[in-house]
Motif scaffolding. Structure first.
Motif, PDB file in Angstrom:
ATOM      1  N   PRO A 191       1.014  -1.163  -0.149  1.00  0.00           N
ATOM      2  CA  PRO A 191       0.067   0.035   0.102  1.00  0.00           C
ATOM      3  C   PRO A 191       1.083   1.226  -0.061  1.00  0.00           C
ATOM      4  CG  PRO A 191      -0.787  -1.638   1.492  1.00  0.00           C
ATOM      5  CD  PRO A 191       0.393  -2.223   1.022  1.00  0.00           C
ATOM      6  N   TYR A 235       2.229   5.049   0.071  1.00  0.00           N
ATOM      7  CA  TYR A 235       2.018   6.596   0.454  1.00  0.00           C
ATOM      8  C   TYR A 235       2.483   7.506  -0.841  1.00  0.00           C
ATOM      9  CZ  TYR A 235       2.117   5.591   5.597  1.00  0.00           C
ATOM     10  OH  TYR A 235       1.606   5.227   6.598  1.00  0.00           O
ATOM     11  N   TYR A 278      -1.246  11.386   0.493  1.00  0.00           N
ATOM     12  CA  TYR A 278      -2.068  10.194   0.840  1.00  0.00           C
ATOM     13  C   TYR A 278      -1.199   9.254   1.620  1.00  0.00           C
ATOM     14  CZ  TYR A 278      -4.273   5.795   0.546  1.00  0.00           C
ATOM     15  OH  TYR A 278      -5.129   4.629   0.697  1.00  0.00           O
ATOM     16  N   THR A 279      -1.874   8.798   2.848  1.00  0.00           N
ATOM     17  CA  THR A 279      -1.257   7.857   3.912  1.00  0.00           C
ATOM     18  C   THR A 279      -2.115   7.000   4.166  1.00  0.00           C
ATOM     19  OG1 THR A 279      -1.650   9.429   5.604  1.00  0.00           O
ATOM     20  CG2 THR A 279       0.418   9.881   4.435  1.00  0.00           C
ATOM     21  N   SER A 280      -2.943   6.377   3.512  1.00  0.00           N
ATOM     22  CA  SER A 280      -3.693   5.356   3.846  1.00  0.00           C
ATOM     23  C   SER A 280      -5.114   5.537   4.647  1.00  0.00           C
ATOM     24  CB  SER A 280      -3.110   4.004   4.442  1.00  0.00           C
ATOM     25  OG  SER A 280      -2.633   4.337   5.709  1.00  0.00           O
ATOM     26  N   THR A 323      -9.629   8.468   0.982  1.00  0.00           N
ATOM     27  CA  THR A 323      -8.877   8.336  -0.336  1.00  0.00           C
ATOM     28  C   THR A 323      -9.029   9.649  -1.014  1.00  0.00           C
ATOM     29  OG1 THR A 323     -11.363   7.411  -0.856  1.00  0.00           O
ATOM     30  CG2 THR A 323      -9.713   5.731  -0.537  1.00  0.00           C
ATOM     31  N   PHE A 366      -7.325   9.064  -4.124  1.00  0.00           N
ATOM     32  CA  PHE A 366      -6.471   7.640  -4.319  1.00  0.00           C
ATOM     33  C   PHE A 366      -7.499   6.626  -4.990  1.00  0.00           C
ATOM     34  CE2 PHE A 366      -3.719   4.277  -3.552  1.00  0.00           C
ATOM     35  CZ  PHE A 366      -4.224   3.344  -2.952  1.00  0.00           C
ATOM     36  N   LYS A 410      -7.247   2.676  -5.824  1.00  0.00           N
ATOM     37  CA  LYS A 410      -6.451   1.545  -5.839  1.00  0.00           C
ATOM     38  C   LYS A 410      -6.909   0.607  -7.034  1.00  0.00           C
ATOM     39  CE  LYS A 410      -5.358  -2.493  -2.968  1.00  0.00           C
ATOM     40  NZ  LYS A 410      -5.492  -3.336  -1.666  1.00  0.00           N
ATOM     41  N   ARG A 454       5.593   7.012  12.137  1.00  0.00           N
ATOM     42  CA  ARG A 454       4.527   6.950  11.089  1.00  0.00           C
ATOM     43  C   ARG A 454       3.895   8.119  10.654  1.00  0.00           C
ATOM     44  NH1 ARG A 454       2.094   2.606   8.956  1.00  0.00           N
ATOM     45  NH2 ARG A 454      -0.026   2.857   7.902  1.00  0.00           N
TER      46      ARG A 454
END
Lengths: 114, 115
Positions: free
Chosen positions: A30, A32, A50-52, A55, A67, A69, B99
């Motif tokens: 996944p 970044y 975008y960091t998960s 979206t 985002f 996928k 993180r």
């Protein structure tokens, strides 16, 4: 390995028109993802990332990116272009090893026509 | 707002000369990077530095290049014997640890011209 492809090295839109800059990525995990902007003779400024999480990501100066996928895409949009948006835009994916370098696309030069 | 600074903004040198590009990262950051952008091309990763050692380097970063954090605040890139093809904009970047600190912040760059 991570990679990024930006479709269109040059995009030209009229002032007030929709801006769409395309970015597709390749990543084994996944990703970044980041959009940076470079104004003439200046450094790289982060527009959004975008960091998960969500979206649809909103950034500075009215830009946003979604985002997707299923399409491995992270296209940058702005509903209404302004003359000050003229710049080079870079999409980047973060590496997964070590210090997590950024891997950049080749950039898209955005021109705004009055 | 904290920012990454770089000096000089422009450097002109003769082929074969040594140059040192300087960067002051954001003060509480722990990861440091050098990238370069040859005119008209994309930004390319050169090297990353963490805990006083190189953590990753690209194939561009050969024996002519070195990095150092000499005093806990500056982060330097040295090119021992410059070549014409080293002409580029060199960007320093830094990021924090953890993180939530995934964003790399870039300096304004040093434009190097090798004659």
């Amino acid at each position: 390995a991570q990679s990024v492809t930006q479709l269109g090295s040059h995009v030209s839109v009229s002032e007030g028109a929709l801006v769409l800059l395309r970015c597709n990525y390749s990543s084994s995990v996944p990703p970044y993802l980041f959009w940076y902007v470079q104004y003439p003779n200046q450094g790289l400024q982060l527009l959004l990332k975008y960091t998960s999480a969500a979206t649809l990501v909103k950034g500075i100066n009215g830009f946003e990116a979604e985002f997707k996928k299923s399409e491995t895409s992270f296209h940058l949009t702005k509903p209404s272009a302004h003359m000050s948006d003229a710049a080079e835009y870079f999409c980047a994916v973060r590496g997964i090893q070590g210090a997590q370098k950024l891997v950049f696309g080749q950039g898209t030069r955005l021109t705004i026509n009055p | 707002e904290p920012e990454v600074t770089q000096t000089p903004s422009h450097q002109v040198t003769q082929m074969g000369q040594e140059v040192i590009l300087r960067c002051v990262p954001i003060s509480n950051h722990l990861y440091f990077y050098w990238y370069r952008q040859i005119l008209g091309q994309k930004v390319e990763f050169l090297v990353s530095f963490y805990n006083n050692e190189i953590s990753e380097k690209s194939e561009i970063f050969d024996d002519q290049f070195s990095v150092e954090r000499p005093d806990g605040s500056n982060f330097t890139l040295k090119i021992r014997s410059t070549k014409l093809e080293d002409s580029a904009m060199y960007f320093c970047a830094s990021r924090g640890q953890g993180r939530v600190q995934e964003t790399q912040y870039f300096g304004p760059g040093t434009r190097l011209l090798v004659l």
